[in-house]
Design a protein around this motif. Structure first.
Motif, PDB file in Angstrom:
ATOM      1  N   ALA A 297       0.839  -1.199   0.000  1.00 31.38           N
ATOM      2  CA  ALA A 297       0.000   0.000   0.000  1.00 31.38           C
ATOM      3  C   ALA A 297       0.874   1.248   0.000  1.00 31.38           C
ATOM      4  O   ALA A 297       2.061   1.206   0.336  1.00 31.38           O
ATOM      5  N   ARG A 298       0.259   2.366  -0.387  1.00 26.35           N
ATOM      6  CA  ARG A 298       0.897   3.667  -0.318  1.00 26.35           C
ATOM      7  C   ARG A 298       0.319   4.396   0.898  1.00 26.35           C
ATOM      8  O   ARG A 298      -0.894   4.532   1.024  1.00 26.35           O
ATOM      9  N   VAL A 299       1.195   4.822   1.795  1.00 22.59           N
ATOM     10  CA  VAL A 299       0.762   5.444   3.047  1.00 22.59           C
ATOM     11  C   VAL A 299       1.144   6.918   3.016  1.00 22.59           C
ATOM     12  O   VAL A 299       2.328   7.264   2.858  1.00 22.59           O
ATOM     13  N   SER A 300       0.137   7.774   3.163  1.00 21.46           N
ATOM     14  CA  SER A 300       0.362   9.217   3.258  1.00 21.46           C
ATOM     15  C   SER A 300       0.330   9.617   4.722  1.00 21.46           C
ATOM     16  O   SER A 300      -0.567   9.194   5.471  1.00 21.46           O
ATOM     17  N   VAL A 301       1.303  10.422   5.134  1.00 21.34           N
ATOM     18  CA  VAL A 301       1.377  10.911   6.509  1.00 21.34           C
ATOM     19  C   VAL A 301       1.041  12.404   6.494  1.00 21.34           C
ATOM     20  O   VAL A 301       1.708  13.188   5.807  1.00 21.34           O
ATOM     21  N   LEU A 302       0.010  12.775   7.232  1.00 21.89           N
ATOM     22  CA  LEU A 302      -0.436  14.163   7.314  1.00 21.89           C
ATOM     23  C   LEU A 302      -0.131  14.707   8.694  1.00 21.89           C
ATOM     24  O   LEU A 302      -0.393  14.039   9.710  1.00 21.89           O
ATOM     25  N   ILE A 303       0.421  15.939   8.754  1.00 21.07           N
ATOM     26  CA  ILE A 303       0.690  16.623  10.016  1.00 21.07           C
ATOM     27  C   ILE A 303      -0.271  17.803  10.120  1.00 21.07           C
ATOM     28  O   ILE A 303      -0.227  18.720   9.293  1.00 21.07           O
ATOM     29  N   ASN A 304      -1.154  17.732  11.111  1.00 17.61           N
ATOM     30  CA  ASN A 304      -2.180  18.770  11.294  1.00 17.61           C
ATOM     31  C   ASN A 304      -2.915  19.067   9.995  1.00 17.61           C
ATOM     32  O   ASN A 304      -3.163  20.221   9.617  1.00 17.61           O
ATOM     33  N   GLY A 305      -3.258  17.987   9.277  1.00 20.69           N
ATOM     34  CA  GLY A 305      -4.058  18.105   8.071  1.00 20.69           C
ATOM     35  C   GLY A 305      -3.284  18.326   6.797  1.00 20.69           C
ATOM     36  O   GLY A 305      -3.870  18.275   5.709  1.00 20.69           O
ATOM     37  N   GLN A 306      -1.981  18.568   6.849  1.00 23.92           N
ATOM     38  CA  GLN A 306      -1.173  18.823   5.664  1.00 23.92           C
ATOM     39  C   GLN A 306      -0.308  17.601   5.362  1.00 23.92           C
ATOM     40  O   GLN A 306       0.323  17.035   6.251  1.00 23.92           O
ATOM     41  N   VAL A 307      -0.274  17.194   4.080  1.00 20.15           N
ATOM     42  CA  VAL A 307       0.515  16.035   3.686  1.00 20.15           C
ATOM     43  C   VAL A 307       1.995  16.334   3.897  1.00 20.15           C
ATOM     44  O   VAL A 307       2.536  17.301   3.352  1.00 20.15           O
ATOM     45  N   ALA A 308       2.659  15.504   4.686  1.00 24.90           N
ATOM     46  CA  ALA A 308       4.080  15.684   4.956  1.00 24.90           C
ATOM     47  C   ALA A 308       4.929  14.824   4.025  1.00 24.90           C
ATOM     48  O   ALA A 308       5.962  15.277   3.528  1.00 24.90           O
ATOM     49  N   GLN A 309       4.479  13.566   3.787  1.00 21.83           N
ATOM     50  CA  GLN A 309       5.267  12.671   2.951  1.00 21.83           C
ATOM     51  C   GLN A 309       4.444  11.427   2.615  1.00 21.83           C
ATOM     52  O   GLN A 309       3.488  11.079   3.329  1.00 21.83           O
ATOM     53  N   ASP A 310       4.823  10.745   1.505  1.00 22.51           N
ATOM     54  CA  ASP A 310       4.197   9.487   1.107  1.00 22.51           C
ATOM     55  C   ASP A 310       5.242   8.375   1.160  1.00 22.51           C
ATOM     56  O   ASP A 310       6.431   8.609   0.871  1.00 22.51           O
ATOM     57  N   TYR A 311       4.781   7.158   1.478  1.00 21.63           N
ATOM     58  CA  TYR A 311       5.696   6.031   1.623  1.00 21.63           C
ATOM     59  C   TYR A 311       5.069   4.789   0.996  1.00 21.63           C
ATOM     60  O   TYR A 311       3.843   4.588   1.063  1.00 21.63           O
ATOM     61  N   GLU A 312       5.908   3.957   0.396  1.00 23.36           N
ATOM     62  CA  GLU A 312       5.482   2.654  -0.102  1.00 23.36           C
ATOM     63  C   GLU A 312       5.718   1.631   1.011  1.00 23.36           C
ATOM     64  O   GLU A 312       6.838   1.464   1.472  1.00 23.36           O
ATOM     65  N   MET A 313       4.654   0.940   1.414  1.00 26.56           N
ATOM     66  CA  MET A 313       4.741   0.015   2.540  1.00 26.56           C
ATOM     67  C   MET A 313       4.281  -1.376   2.115  1.00 26.56           C
ATOM     68  O   MET A 313       3.540  -1.538   1.144  1.00 26.56           O
ATOM     69  N   SER A 314       4.713  -2.381   2.879  1.00 20.28           N
ATOM     70  CA  SER A 314       4.310  -3.768   2.632  1.00 20.28           C
ATOM     71  C   SER A 314       4.274  -4.505   3.970  1.00 20.28           C
ATOM     72  O   SER A 314       4.369  -3.888   5.036  1.00 20.28           O
ATOM     73  N   LYS A 315       4.181  -5.839   3.908  1.00 18.57           N
ATOM     74  CA  LYS A 315       4.188  -6.637   5.137  1.00 18.57           C
ATOM     75  C   LYS A 315       5.520  -6.531   5.877  1.00 18.57           C
ATOM     76  O   LYS A 315       5.575  -6.752   7.084  1.00 18.57           O
ATOM     77  N   LYS A 316       6.577  -6.174   5.144  1.00 15.34           N
ATOM     78  CA  LYS A 316       7.887  -6.049   5.763  1.00 15.34           C
ATOM     79  C   LYS A 316       7.947  -4.794   6.616  1.00 15.34           C
ATOM     80  O   LYS A 316       7.594  -3.700   6.181  1.00 15.34           O
ATOM     81  N   VAL A 317       8.393  -4.941   7.849  1.00 18.31           N
ATOM     82  CA  VAL A 317       8.454  -3.810   8.781  1.00 18.31           C
ATOM     83  C   VAL A 317       9.466  -2.786   8.273  1.00 18.31           C
ATOM     84  O   VAL A 317      10.570  -3.142   7.840  1.00 18.31           O
ATOM     85  N   LYS A 318       9.077  -1.510   8.358  1.00 18.79           N
ATOM     86  CA  LYS A 318       9.914  -0.437   7.825  1.00 18.79           C
ATOM     87  C   LYS A 318       9.885   0.751   8.771  1.00 18.79           C
ATOM     88  O   LYS A 318       8.831   1.110   9.294  1.00 18.79           O
ATOM     89  N   GLU A 319      11.039   1.364   8.994  1.00 17.52           N
ATOM     90  CA  GLU A 319      11.097   2.585   9.809  1.00 17.52           C
ATOM     91  C   GLU A 319      11.103   3.798   8.882  1.00 17.52           C
ATOM     92  O   GLU A 319      11.903   3.867   7.942  1.00 17.52           O
ATOM     93  N   ILE A 320      10.193   4.737   9.137  1.00 16.63           N
ATOM     94  CA  ILE A 320      10.109   5.945   8.327  1.00 16.63           C
ATOM     95  C   ILE A 320      10.372   7.158   9.209  1.00 16.63           C
ATOM     96  O   ILE A 320      10.177   7.120  10.436  1.00 16.63           O
ATOM     97  N   THR A 321      10.819   8.229   8.593  1.00 18.76           N
ATOM     98  CA  THR A 321      11.099   9.485   9.290  1.00 18.76           C
ATOM     99  C   THR A 321      10.249  10.585   8.670  1.00 18.76           C
ATOM    100  O   THR A 321      10.209  10.732   7.438  1.00 18.76           O
ATOM    101  N   VAL A 322       9.555  11.357   9.499  1.00 11.87           N
ATOM    102  CA  VAL A 322       8.674  12.431   9.041  1.00 11.87           C
ATOM    103  C   VAL A 322       9.165  13.750   9.634  1.00 11.87           C
ATOM    104  O   VAL A 322       9.018  13.984  10.846  1.00 11.87           O
ATOM    105  N   PRO A 323       9.769  14.629   8.831  1.00 12.19           N
ATOM    106  CA  PRO A 323      10.167  15.954   9.344  1.00 12.19           C
ATOM    107  C   PRO A 323       8.928  16.760   9.732  1.00 12.19           C
ATOM    108  O   PRO A 323       7.910  16.743   9.034  1.00 12.19           O
TER     109      PRO A 323
END
Length: 704
Positions: free
Chosen positions: A633-659
């Motif tokens: 899946a594609r995961v969008s991370v929103l900070i206070n309603g504003q899109v901060a970044q998009d990430y490609e995710m799967s069953k494999k555990v992944k660490e992401i960083t969001v400024p």
């Protein structure tokens, strides 16, 4: 048996063996039925409290509504041993207020294990001592004692009884009576044991059908069908009596998680043993899929295989055997019959082994192959989600047949002595480990955490006790002790850990929990926090603490009970685990499912978490998350309603960083929202509330 059975030392060994086994693996204080403190943790607490609630709040023949109110649970789904709970309920007024039967059940099961093992072996053993040695080995499998945490699964004697009927009972009438009794009792004890016995029963029925096909005997066919019908009817009646058809589905999720590794039979997975140096299995697999046979049994099976190969190589044609010695019986004929009958059990044992290994094939904790199942097959396979257990009949059959090979060797006494001695030495430290599990029985204290007598006042003033969150596993000591107090006072509670949860009750619990997160509570009910998270701002003035446990008292309770708790600070610059019992789970809103041991899943395609307003967010700060999705899946991370970044995710555990888009030091609250979109359109509509994204860690890191 020969005259040996009349010798004093043999009789002492014969009757003393089960007693010594019990003392080696259990604290004898558990047999006192009024001693309940030691059962107040783990699965024992679930089983005891299910019985305790059934005797105090039965709203039907096999059902109670004090636990998981208002839907309630049957005694089968709290694993409260219907075989004992149902008849004991009839005499409940005559029993002490605190009464547990788990300790006596352990003693009974161990004695029955020994009796059926002896009955099975004495038919084929050439001497009484060799029968005793074989029976002792069948009582020394580590898998038996490793399951004492789940007392109903300790009834491995049902498996030995099934093997006895299969191999030793010859008349159709004897088999019909034996199977009817065996399957009925298994239905009243535990469904998994019933499944194992049914597999052996099916093999026995198939062999009988082959005999009837050869003899063309219609009367025998009618008799076999009638006996099978009676057994099936009694099974259904017993399952109904235990509450199997009370509205809860027998299916569960997670098939393959609790499987048996390819290394299961020879890997103790870190438990005390000669082979403890081997790499450990994955924890959940090591729990339900633990199948370590012990060093002595491994030598037994290896020796039997070697002796069989050697005999075939040296003697391709049957050779005449010398006359049996005066102190031995000639068991050649019945032993040969046993090996012939074992051929009919071969495919059943292979199928049980395949199911035990499951679609997630592992060795030494490493996954070799994970075969995906169709959605339609998941619920069916989920009926046996703890499939690793299904190897038990295979293990007992291997031990039994290997013993028959050893019995036919000239140096059988030497072989048996070495094998039994090696098994006892291997289980020496293991028995101490198992015995430590019941060590608490020496201390009769019932409650260790919620000790204040003021809890009784709070419960008496309440119409119901609600746990926040409604997750029994988040803090078992608090949950089980408060549940014991509530059930003893006949006050219902809002949730319960069940063998199979009721979807209707789960929906009620989650709906009420979501309302609570929004500040809606029932003023006449007591709310007990099992993961201390600050409530809605409108309720914080009511929050109190007693014995280190946070609670919201009912309006009728004494306002002086407890004290105002201090909120927990939010740590920074460290990754925090997010699980059912961790403070970081307090940041999640109502779009998340209830926490699990290794993380928390979203309920649907969107979910949020909010950093507390006490947190100062400096310029250059960033959030770090450990995530994975149920499907690509594609995961969008929103900070206070504003899109901060998009990430490609799967069953494999992944660490992401969001400024964090912060230009000057600010204070929370700060909302983080996750939006999940599948990379490819799903073949079928996605169910509402499906688990999509899992968070297992998070952390707020300031600029260096």
């Amino acid at each position: 048996m020969p005259d040996t059975t009349q010798r004093t030392h043999y009789r002492l060994a014969l009757f003393g063996a089960p007693v010594l086994l019990f003392l080696a693996f259990f604290n004898p204080a558990i047999v006192d039925p009024t001693n309940i403190g030691w059962v107040m943790h783990g699965d024992w607490a679930q089983h005891f409290l299910g019985w305790h609630a059934y005797r105090n709040g039965a709203d039907g023949f096999n059902h109670q509504d004090l636990l998981a109110h208002p839907t309630g649970l049957s005694v089968l789904y709290t694993d409260s041993n219907p075989l004992l709970s149902l008849p004991l309920k009839l005499i409940s007024p005559l029993l002490p207020a605190n009464f547990q039967f788990i300790g006596l059940w352990f003693l009974l099961c161990l004695c029955l294990q020994y009796v059926f093992a002896l009955r099975l072996m004495e038919r084929y053993a050439p001497t009484a001592w060799s029968a005793l040695g074989g029976a002792l080995l069948l009582c020394l499998l580590p898998t038996l004692y490793n399951r004492i945490g789940h007392d109903t699964l300790f009834a491995h004697w049902l498996i030995l009884w099934s093997l006895y009927i299969f191999f030793a009972v010859e008349t159709p009438r004897g088999k019909a009576i034996g199977w009817a009794a065996n399957l009925t009792l298994a239905s009243l004890i535990h469904p998994y044991l019933l499944i194992m016995c049914l597999f052996i029963w099916a093999a026995d029925q198939w062999q009988a059908l082959q005999t009837i096909r050869r003899t063309r005997d219609p009367k025998a066919l009618i008799g076999l069908a009638g006996a099978a019908g009676i057994s099936a009817t009694l099974c259904l009646i017993a399952l109904w009596a235990g509450g199997a058809f009370s509205g809860t589905s027998p299916a569960g999720d997670g098939f393959g998680i609790y499987s048996m590794g390819l290394d299961g039979p020879f890997n103790p997975s870190g438990l005390p043993s000669f082979l403890s140096f081997l790499p450990k299995q994955e924890p959940r697999q090591a729990f339900e899929g633990f199948q370590y046979l012990g060093a002595g049994v491994l030598v037994l099976i290896g020796a039997a295989w070697w002796l069989t190969r050697r005999a075939r190589k040296l003697s391709p044609q049957p050779q005449p055997q010398p006359e049996a010695a005066s102190d031995e019986r000639d068991t050649r004929e019945v032993t040969t019959q046993a090996f012939e009958r074992a051929r009919g059990l071969k495919w059943v044992l292979i199928l049980l082994t395949v199911l035990a290994i499951s679609t997630k094939i592992q060795i030494f904790g490493k996954t070799l192959i994970d075969i995906p199942l169709p959605e339609a097959a998941l619920s069916v396979a989920g009926v046996i989600r703890a499939s690793g257990r299904l190897f038990w009949p295979v293990a007992y059959t291997l031990v039994f047949l290997s013993l028959l090979v050893i019995y036919r060797t000239p140096r059988r006494n030497l072989w048996l002595g070495v094998i039994v001695g090696l098994q006892l030495m291997d289980l020496g430290a293991f028995s101490s480990h198992v015995k430590s599990l019941t060590a608490r029985a020496s201390d009769r204290a019932v409650v260790k955490v919620a000790q204040s007598p003021q809890w009784s006042q709070l419960i008496a003033a309440s119409s119901q006790v609600n746990f926040v969150p409604p997750n029994a596993l988040a803090n078992q000591p608090v949950f089980y002790e408060m549940t014991y107090r509530a059930v003893s006072a006949k006050v219902p509670i809002n949730t319960m850990y069940a063998a199979r949860p009721n979807p209707k009750q789960e929906a009620l619990e989650f709906s009420d929990y979501q309302h609570f997160l929004q500040g809606v509570r029932h003023p006449d009910q007591l709310y007990v926090y099992i993961n201390p998270c600050l409530p809605h701002p409108s309720l914080r003035g009511q929050l109190r603490e007693l014995d280190g446990i946070w609670f919201l008292p009912p309006v009728r309770a004494d306002a002086s009970i407890g004290r105002v708790p201090a909120p927990h600070p939010f740590p920074q610059n460290v990754m925090q685990p997010v699980a059912r019992d961790k403070p970081a789970a307090c940041l999640l809103d109502g779009d998340w499912a209830l926490g699990e041991e290794g993380g928390v899943w979203t309920r649907g395609a969107e979910a949020s978490l909010t950093l507390p307003d006490s947190v100062t967010i400096a310029p250059g700060s960033e959030l770090r998350f450990t995530l994975n999705t149920a499907r690509p899946a594609r995961v969008s991370v929103l900070i206070n309603g504003q899109v901060a970044q998009d990430y490609e995710m799967s069953k494999k555990v992944k660490e992401i960083t969001v400024p964090l888009p912060v230009t000057s030091g600010t204070r929370g609250p700060l909302q983080v929202r996750f939006v999940i979109k599948d990379q490819a359109p799903p073949a079928e509509p996605i169910p509402q509330g499906m688990k999509r994204l899992k968070i297992s860690q998070l952390g707020l890191f300031t600029a260096s």
